[in-house]
Design a protein around this motif. Structure first.
Motif, PDB file in Angstrom:
ATOM      1  N   ILE A  16       0.848  -1.200   0.000  1.00 22.55           N
ATOM      2  CA  ILE A  16       0.000   0.000   0.000  1.00 22.55           C
ATOM      3  C   ILE A  16       0.884   1.250   0.000  1.00 22.55           C
ATOM      4  O   ILE A  16       0.644   2.192  -0.766  1.00 22.55           O
ATOM      5  CB  ILE A  16      -0.983  -0.017   1.187  1.00 22.55           C
ATOM      6  CG1 ILE A  16      -2.000  -1.156   0.996  1.00 22.55           C
ATOM      7  CG2 ILE A  16      -1.685   1.328   1.333  1.00 22.55           C
ATOM      8  CD1 ILE A  16      -2.821  -1.469   2.232  1.00 22.55           C
ATOM      9  N   ARG A  20       1.229   4.123  -3.008  1.00 21.21           N
ATOM     10  CA  ARG A  20       1.072   5.561  -2.749  1.00 21.21           C
ATOM     11  C   ARG A  20       2.195   6.380  -3.377  1.00 21.21           C
ATOM     12  O   ARG A  20       1.982   7.529  -3.760  1.00 21.21           O
ATOM     13  CB  ARG A  20       1.013   5.823  -1.243  1.00 21.21           C
ATOM     14  CG  ARG A  20      -0.293   5.383  -0.625  1.00 21.21           C
ATOM     15  CD  ARG A  20      -0.292   5.588   0.871  1.00 21.21           C
ATOM     16  NE  ARG A  20      -1.516   5.080   1.458  1.00 21.21           N
ATOM     17  CZ  ARG A  20      -1.625   4.717   2.730  1.00 21.21           C
ATOM     18  NH1 ARG A  20      -0.585   4.817   3.557  1.00 21.21           N
ATOM     19  NH2 ARG A  20      -2.774   4.258   3.175  1.00 21.21           N
ATOM     20  N   GLU A  32      -6.208   3.000  -4.666  1.00 19.93           N
ATOM     21  CA  GLU A  32      -5.661   2.412  -3.443  1.00 19.93           C
ATOM     22  C   GLU A  32      -6.651   1.425  -2.827  1.00 19.93           C
ATOM     23  O   GLU A  32      -6.278   0.312  -2.453  1.00 19.93           O
ATOM     24  CB  GLU A  32      -5.296   3.491  -2.419  1.00 19.93           C
ATOM     25  CG  GLU A  32      -4.701   2.915  -1.150  1.00 19.93           C
ATOM     26  CD  GLU A  32      -4.277   3.971  -0.147  1.00 19.93           C
ATOM     27  OE1 GLU A  32      -4.364   3.673   1.057  1.00 19.93           O
ATOM     28  OE2 GLU A  32      -3.856   5.078  -0.543  1.00 19.93           O
TER      29      GLU A  32
END
Length: 151
Positions: A16, A20, A32
């Motif tokens: 994750i 980003r 996301e």
């Protein structure tokens, strides 16, 4: 030293954070949550690529319901390692894995105008373009290649 290994749930937060780093250049912010849903519910075969024991990229594949199409899924890399050949190594690794599945006859990838030329190097051909599909200024490029054409 490059290592490719199966994804584990312990990798989730690292991926994750890595995604980003690619927002908004390569991914729309709303993607996301799509990645989280994929990791939690839709993985078929997913891998991480490590450089000196640090995760620097991820990607995998899924299989169509009729088991004839391999679908390259959720490829992304740390921006510092993009353009260094890791994507080629990683894509060839996943293609090799798909070739081991005897029912697969073609491979599909859904990417954007920012990465479609990368897949053209492997012989993928654009089948469809949808403007702003992923988000503003991120178009869908759906590409396919026959498995037998890929070396």
């Amino acid at each position: 030293m490059i290592t490719i290994r199966e994804y584990t749930p312990l990798d989730r937060e690292s991926l994750i954070k890595l995604l980003r780093l690619n927002i908004p250049k390569y991914f729309a912010p709303e993607e996301e949550q799509d990645l989280i849903d994929y990791l939690d519910k839709h993985i078929y075969s997913y891998f991480v690529i490590l450089l000196h024991n640090e995760i620097v990229g991820a990607g995998g594949f899924n299989i169509s319901e009729d088991k004839t199409t391999g679908i390259l899924s959720w490829d992304f890399f740390h921006p510092e390692h993009q353009g260094a050949g890791l994507g080629t190594t990683f894509t060839l690794y996943r293609i090799k894995k798909l070739k081991e599945i005897k029912t697969i006859t073609k491979i599909m990838v859904r990417t954007s105008q920012l990465a479609y030329k990368f897949y053209q190097k492997f012989g993928f051909e654009t089948q469809e373009i949808v403007k702003d599909y992923w988000g503003k200024d991120l178009d869908l490029y759906r590409m396919e290649n026959s498995l037998e054409k890929i070396n």
